[in-house]
Design a protein around this motif. Structure first.
Motif, PDB file in Angstrom:
ATOM      1  N   THR A 150      34.127  42.790  44.908  1.00 52.67           N
ATOM      2  CA  THR A 150      35.227  43.503  45.544  1.00 52.67           C
ATOM      3  C   THR A 150      34.685  44.277  46.746  1.00 52.67           C
ATOM      4  O   THR A 150      33.481  44.418  46.922  1.00 52.67           O
ATOM      5  CB  THR A 150      35.887  44.502  44.573  1.00 52.67           C
ATOM      6  N   GLU A 151      35.631  44.765  47.519  1.00 49.82           N
ATOM      7  CA  GLU A 151      35.272  45.604  48.658  1.00 49.82           C
ATOM      8  C   GLU A 151      34.447  46.802  48.188  1.00 49.82           C
ATOM      9  O   GLU A 151      33.484  47.195  48.832  1.00 49.82           O
ATOM     10  CB  GLU A 151      36.578  46.133  49.248  1.00 49.82           C
ATOM     11  N   LEU A 177      35.314  37.210  47.981  1.00 51.36           N
ATOM     12  CA  LEU A 177      35.796  38.592  48.084  1.00 51.36           C
ATOM     13  C   LEU A 177      37.055  38.720  47.230  1.00 51.36           C
ATOM     14  O   LEU A 177      38.089  38.139  47.544  1.00 51.36           O
ATOM     15  CB  LEU A 177      36.057  38.918  49.562  1.00 51.36           C
ATOM     16  N   ASP A 178      36.912  39.472  46.134  1.00 49.42           N
ATOM     17  CA  ASP A 178      37.959  39.567  45.111  1.00 49.42           C
ATOM     18  C   ASP A 178      38.988  40.647  45.464  1.00 49.42           C
ATOM     19  O   ASP A 178      38.688  41.557  46.230  1.00 49.42           O
ATOM     20  CB  ASP A 178      37.281  39.924  43.776  1.00 49.42           C
ATOM     21  N   PHE A 180      41.509  40.786  47.317  1.00 45.89           N
ATOM     22  CA  PHE A 180      41.661  40.982  48.757  1.00 45.89           C
ATOM     23  C   PHE A 180      43.019  41.586  49.097  1.00 45.89           C
ATOM     24  O   PHE A 180      44.050  41.161  48.587  1.00 45.89           O
ATOM     25  CB  PHE A 180      41.485  39.668  49.516  1.00 45.89           C
ATOM     26  N   SER A 186      40.050  45.742  54.442  1.00 45.19           N
ATOM     27  CA  SER A 186      39.875  44.343  54.102  1.00 45.19           C
ATOM     28  C   SER A 186      39.531  43.449  55.285  1.00 45.19           C
ATOM     29  O   SER A 186      38.626  42.632  55.226  1.00 45.19           O
ATOM     30  CB  SER A 186      41.143  43.816  53.461  1.00 45.19           C
ATOM     31  N   TYR A 189      36.090  43.835  56.529  1.00 48.55           N
ATOM     32  CA  TYR A 189      35.129  43.309  55.556  1.00 48.55           C
ATOM     33  C   TYR A 189      34.978  41.804  55.706  1.00 48.55           C
ATOM     34  O   TYR A 189      33.896  41.260  55.639  1.00 48.55           O
ATOM     35  CB  TYR A 189      35.566  43.648  54.125  1.00 48.55           C
ATOM     36  N   LEU A 190      36.097  41.182  55.946  1.00 53.86           N
ATOM     37  CA  LEU A 190      36.076  39.733  56.078  1.00 53.86           C
ATOM     38  C   LEU A 190      35.255  39.307  57.287  1.00 53.86           C
ATOM     39  O   LEU A 190      34.581  38.288  57.283  1.00 53.86           O
ATOM     40  CB  LEU A 190      37.518  39.237  56.211  1.00 53.86           C
ATOM     41  N   LEU A 198      38.065  34.110  49.828  1.00 47.48           N
ATOM     42  CA  LEU A 198      38.678  35.366  49.425  1.00 47.48           C
ATOM     43  C   LEU A 198      39.791  35.073  48.433  1.00 47.48           C
ATOM     44  O   LEU A 198      40.394  34.000  48.431  1.00 47.48           O
ATOM     45  CB  LEU A 198      39.182  36.155  50.633  1.00 47.48           C
ATOM     46  N   ASP A 201      44.958  39.239  46.135  1.00 42.29           N
ATOM     47  CA  ASP A 201      45.249  39.994  44.931  1.00 42.29           C
ATOM     48  C   ASP A 201      46.610  39.654  44.340  1.00 42.29           C
ATOM     49  O   ASP A 201      47.568  39.351  45.053  1.00 42.29           O
ATOM     50  CB  ASP A 201      45.184  41.496  45.222  1.00 42.29           C
ATOM     51  N   ALA A 225      42.400  33.977  57.311  1.00 40.22           N
ATOM     52  CA  ALA A 225      41.221  33.586  56.535  1.00 40.22           C
ATOM     53  C   ALA A 225      40.844  32.141  56.849  1.00 40.22           C
ATOM     54  O   ALA A 225      39.672  31.811  56.998  1.00 40.22           O
ATOM     55  CB  ALA A 225      41.504  33.761  55.048  1.00 40.22           C
TER      56      ALA A 225
END
Ligand code: C2E
Ligand code: CA
Ligand code: CA
Ligand code: CA
Length: 277
Positions: A150-151, A177-178, A180, A186, A189-190, A198, A201, A225
């Protein structure tokens, strides 16, 4: 304790001690389960969004007696994190999942298995070495392992995070990346972190058919993405309507009760056998 003021503290104290008792009990159960081999992993299928066949599985920890949950992960994972037990539990999960994936690989039913990694576990010195030795010890093809971070996990990794992520990827392990979309940053982070996929959520998936804005945001996330060459997995898919929307929006994989709840390894294996038959 009784001499404390009437207000605030007295009101607060019982609640505090209750919470401590509950988490103390969970801690005891966890320690016992860890020592006596009573932890178990269930596996939830990830399916190809277009073709519907199983293309992977997520390992999810269970704390059960006679098939009944003593506690669910949302109850015991936070306790495991607070007490530091997550480091040894996480190692157990990683080894168990790799052994299982290795058995499926050996039986000609190789599917990638995804393992959740907690912040504390990731932050722990020697995470990479432990991962490397589990891969060596089990002989699993590293391409058949994916770590779900996760982040929050990446945030707590410190300065060395990107270097660590690169090392893990160089070892051949995939990174996802969980949850998301639930964090604060977010999108950045990507861009900054070297991940392969990713997971959108469940909160987004739940609302896409209810709320036009959520639908628009979800489509935009998937498009973005994909333009960054990431795989997009939707989690918590429960209905055909959600599934159709997500597929048309460009999700590559889906996971959710519509395709199968988390199940024991043997049950997933039956599904794998059925689809190759
Ligand atoms: P997660 O990683 O986001 O995992 C997905 C959760 O959604 C799982 O809950 C799964 O059973 C549930 N789920 C899957 N499909 C559906 C659906 O269609 N509808 C609904 N409502 N739920 C669905 P679970 O197994 O209770 O795990 C909860 C959380 O606990 C996980 O969230 C993860 O953060 C954590 N967790 C579970 N196993 C592990 C583990 O081995 N290590 C670590 N660090 N965390 C774990
Ligand atoms: Ca996950
Ligand atoms: Ca998730
Ligand atoms: Ca989640």
């Amino acid at each position: 304790v009784k001499t404390q003021g009437r207000h605030g503290y007295c009101f607060y104290a019982p609640e505090m001690s209750q919470r401590t008792a509950a988490s103390q009990r969970i801690e005891n159960v966890l320690r016992h389960a860890l020592a006596h081999g009573e932890l178990a992993l269930h596996y939830q299928p990830k399916v190809d969004a277009r073709l519907g066949h199983i293309v992977g599985a997520e390992a999810l920890l269970r704390l059960q007696v006679d098939g009944k949950d003593l506690f669910v992960p949302d109850q015991f994972i936070p306790v495991a994190e607070d007490t530091g037990l997550i480091v040894s539990i996480g190692t157990w999960v990683l080894r168990e999942a790799c052994q299982q994936a290795r058995r499926w690989q050996r039986d000609g039913r190789a599917i990638p298995v995804s393992v959740n990694v907690s912040p504390l576990q990731f932050q722990y010195a020697g995470f990479y070495e432990r991962l490397d030795s589990i891969l060596n010890e089990t002989g699993l093809d590293p391409n058949l392992l994916e770590l779900e971070l996760t982040e929050r996990t990446m945030m707590t990794g410190g300065d060395g995070t990107i270097r660590l992520l690169r090392r893990i990827r160089q070892r051949g392990v995939r990174l996802s990346l969980d949850d998301f979309g639930t964090g604060y940053s977010s999108l950045s982070y990507l861009k900054h972190f070297p991940v392969d996929a990713l997971k959108i959520d469940r909160a987004f998936v739940r609302d896409i058919t209810q709320d036009a804005e959520t639908a628009a945001i979800t489509s935009a996330i998937i498009a973005m993405a994909r333009s960054l060459n990431k795989d997009v997995v939707a989690e918590g898919v429960e209905t055909e309507v959600q599934s159709t929307f997500l597929r048309e929006a460009g999700c590559s994989q889906m996971q959710g009760f519509l395709f199968g709840a988390p199940m024991p390894a043997a049950a997933l294996e039956q599904r794998l056998v059925a689809q190759t038959a």
